[in-house]
Write a protein that holds these residues in place. Structure first.
Motif, short mmCIF file in Angstrom:
data_model
loop_
_atom_site.label_atom_id
_atom_site.label_comp_id
_atom_site.label_asym_id
_atom_site.label_seq_id
_atom_site.Cartn_x
_atom_site.Cartn_y
_atom_site.Cartn_z
N UNK A 101 57.95 38.33 46.14
CA UNK A 101 58.19 39.15 47.33
C UNK A 101 59.58 38.79 47.85
N UNK A 102 60.47 39.79 47.95
CA UNK A 102 61.83 39.57 48.41
C UNK A 102 61.94 39.94 49.89
N UNK A 103 62.47 39.01 50.68
CA UNK A 103 62.68 39.25 52.10
C UNK A 103 64.17 39.17 52.41
N UNK A 104 64.72 40.25 52.95
CA UNK A 104 66.15 40.31 53.23
C UNK A 104 66.48 39.79 54.61
N UNK A 105 66.44 38.48 54.76
CA UNK A 105 66.75 37.88 56.06
C UNK A 105 67.29 36.47 55.87
N UNK A 106 67.99 36.00 56.88
CA UNK A 106 68.58 34.66 56.83
C UNK A 106 67.54 33.60 57.19
N UNK A 107 67.57 32.50 56.47
CA UNK A 107 66.72 31.35 56.78
C UNK A 107 67.59 30.32 57.50
N UNK A 108 67.18 29.92 58.68
CA UNK A 108 68.00 29.01 59.48
C UNK A 108 67.44 27.61 59.55
N UNK A 109 66.26 27.39 58.96
CA UNK A 109 65.65 26.06 58.96
C UNK A 109 64.91 25.86 57.65
N UNK A 110 64.76 24.61 57.24
CA UNK A 110 64.03 24.29 56.01
C UNK A 110 62.60 24.81 56.14
N UNK A 111 62.12 25.62 55.18
CA UNK A 111 60.79 26.21 55.30
C UNK A 111 59.67 25.17 55.26
N UNK A 112 58.53 25.53 55.79
CA UNK A 112 57.33 24.71 55.68
C UNK A 112 56.76 24.83 54.28
N UNK A 113 55.98 23.84 53.87
CA UNK A 113 55.31 23.91 52.58
C UNK A 113 56.23 23.66 51.42
N UNK A 114 55.78 24.05 50.23
CA UNK A 114 56.55 23.84 49.01
C UNK A 114 57.68 24.85 48.95
N UNK A 115 58.90 24.37 48.78
CA UNK A 115 60.05 25.27 48.83
C UNK A 115 61.16 24.79 47.92
N UNK A 116 61.90 25.75 47.38
CA UNK A 116 63.14 25.48 46.64
C UNK A 116 64.29 25.99 47.49
N UNK A 117 65.19 25.10 47.83
CA UNK A 117 66.36 25.48 48.63
C UNK A 117 67.53 25.64 47.67
N UNK A 118 67.91 26.89 47.47
CA UNK A 118 68.98 27.23 46.53
C UNK A 118 69.93 28.19 47.21
N UNK A 119 70.31 27.84 48.43
CA UNK A 119 71.12 28.71 49.26
C UNK A 119 72.59 28.72 48.87
N UNK A 120 72.96 27.87 47.92
CA UNK A 120 74.26 27.97 47.31
C UNK A 120 75.39 27.29 48.04
N UNK A 121 76.60 27.48 47.50
CA UNK A 121 77.78 26.81 48.05
C UNK A 121 78.18 27.31 49.43
N UNK A 122 77.67 28.48 49.81
CA UNK A 122 78.01 29.05 51.12
C UNK A 122 76.80 29.03 52.04
N UNK A 123 76.01 27.97 51.94
CA UNK A 123 74.86 27.79 52.81
C UNK A 123 75.28 27.95 54.28
N UNK A 124 74.46 28.68 55.03
CA UNK A 124 74.81 28.92 56.44
C UNK A 124 74.83 27.62 57.22
N UNK A 125 75.60 27.60 58.29
CA UNK A 125 75.72 26.39 59.10
C UNK A 125 74.38 25.92 59.64
N UNK A 126 73.53 26.87 60.07
CA UNK A 126 72.24 26.49 60.68
C UNK A 126 71.34 25.82 59.66
#
Length: 466
Positions: free
Chosen positions: A117-142
């Motif tokens: 399921x693709x969600x077109x929105x910004x993530x501003x905090x580390x998600x709850x539960x099992x997660x892969x953070x692959x926000x890349x070299x331009x990860x948002x400041x938040x």
């Protein structure tokens, strides 16, 4: 349909690969991508796995460390290398792609998978539960700030740059010629310099206005993607012993190597656009044009896309990551791609595959795994977890990441026999690939397809055109 779920943040190469790897194991994926709702300074579209720098995924063949990593990913059905194979362009012994076609293939694979399921929105905090953070070299400041809070580690940053792209019709082929280094196929356009032409070019490059940082920015360039103006600051001969090396390129008009050379690599399927190899730059656009047009054969160059510079954000991996790509501060969180301390498209995809696979295993109640040390992916992730944290910089794959071969003894002298690159690297390639496939089948429980061994490169790795 499985109710087990993971979250993936970012749909770049690492995030797309992570999402597809997890979904192939029957785990539902919620994939967040902020583009095109919020764009970055480097991206042009909302497509997934967009290539913002070079269009090459590295050298192929048994002599190449990236060749081994490509083969490892092919053996387990890696989505990124599969899309690259289907979108390839001629580039000698490098795996170069038509970037828009490549990105479209990855995007289609992700969007059409029933478990993603693709969600077109910004993530501003580390998600709850099992997660892969692959926000890349331009990860948002938040998000970067929240990740720093979780890990207790300050984020680091360096500057990355893209090269100008030239319209083919504006290249003077009366001066330039098509060839590859040594025995490679003629997939590159070569622009030769005399000594006087090179010195004039170098002087203009020195005088050009470089990227001007804000007061709060610290310029830290990664050695593997150094802007051409930064290379030039190291000395007048540095560019021509680096990206402008004439080694292995006989000018058909003289029968000799030029004093220096600028190479262009095909960017699109039709061959209408060509990028300057090794000419990543942060110069102002007016200065870029003036400098580029001092290259013989590019006097009337039409630049269809100027080079840009952008900040890359990454973690000090040895202080925060396990070799499984789990965060030590929270074993339910995995990090992949440049944010994990890798450099390169292929490396991002490979760590995405491992992070997605391990996140899915955790969701299924299975332990996360690390590939064997003999494999290139295993060597890379072990390095990330154990490197010296002082002055840590992102890492490309290379042969130093995997164990050396045992020394052979000369039966006549009883002394160790030193093997050359062409003798030992094919053996290390097969050893690593076999170890990876055996691990994937026996320990990870994955179906494996034995890939055809890539053709051995005929050029030394240092002299490869890409």
């Amino acid at each position: 349909m499985s109710e087990r779920m993971i979250t993936v943040v970012g749909a770049g190469l690492a995030g797309s690969e992570a999402a597809l790897a997890a979904a192939r194991l029957g785990v539902r994926v919620r994939l967040y991508e902020m583009r095109p709702v919020r764009m970055t300074p480097a991206h042009r579209s909302g497509n997934f796995a967009e290539l913002v720098c070079s269009n090459s995924l590295g050298g192929e063949g048994e002599l190449q460390s990236k060749g081994l990593l490509q083969a490892e990913l092919r053996s387990v059905g890696g989505a990124v290398v599969g899309a690259a194979d289907a979108s390839r362009l001629p580039a000698g012994n490098a795996l170069a792609v038509e970037r828009d076609e490549f990105s479209a293939r990855v995007t289609q694979a992700v969007r059409e998978h029933p478990l993603i399921e693709v969600l077109g929105e910004e993530v501003t905090a580390v998600p709850e539960g099992i997660a892969v953070i692959a926000s890349g070299p331009l990860t948002s400041d938040a998000l970067a700030a929240d990740l720093a809070r979780l890990t207790g580690s300050e984020r680091l940053s360096f500057y990355d740059a893209a090269a100008p792209v030239i319209a083919f019709e504006s290249i003077n082929m009366d001066s330039a010629w098509r060839a590859g280094r040594y025995d490679q196929s003629a997939d590159y356009i070569n622009c030769p310099f005399t000594k006087d032409e090179y010195l004039a070019f170098f002087e203009a490059l020195e005088q050009a206005r470089a990227h001007t940082p804000h007061d709060w920015e610290k310029l830290e360039f990664f050695e593997g993607c150094m802007p051409i103006e930064e290379i030039a600051r190291r000395g007048v001969d540095t560019p021509r012993f680096g990206p402008m090396s004439p080694k292995g390129l006989d000018n058909p008009r003289t029968g000799r190597w030029p004093y220096a050379v600028a190479q262009l690599r095909q960017e699109d399927r039709e061959g209408r656009m060509w990028s300057l190899v090794g000419f990543q730059t942060g110069l102002k656009w007016g200065d870029q044009k003036a400098v580029v047009q001092l290259i013989p054969g590019l006097e009337n160059a039409e630049i269809v896309r100027y080079g840009v510079m952008h900040r890359n954000t990454y973690l000090n991996a040895p202080t925060v990551l396990e070799s499984t790509l789990q965060l030590r501060a929270d074993e339910q969180k995995f990090v992949a791609g440049v944010l994990a301390g890798t450099e390169g498209y292929l490396e991002s995809a490979a760590t995405g595959w491992l992070a997605g696979t391990n996140a899915a295993r955790l969701a299924l109640g299975l332990p996360p795994l690390t590939p064997p040390a003999e494999s290139m992916l295993g060597g890379l992730t072990r390095y990330l977890a154990s490197a010296n944290p002082k002055g840590f910089q992102p890492m490309n794959v290379n042969w130093a990441l995997v164990p050396e071969l045992p020394a052979e003894v000369n039966p006549k002298t009883g002394k160790p026999r030193k093997l050359g690159k062409r003798e030992k690297r094919p053996v290390m390639f097969r050893r690593g690939l076999n170890a990876f496939m055996a691990w994937a089948q026996a320990e990870a429980g994955l179906s494996v397809t034995v890939p055809a061994l890539l053709a051995q490169s005929t050029a030394e790795p240092e002299a490869a055109s890409a």
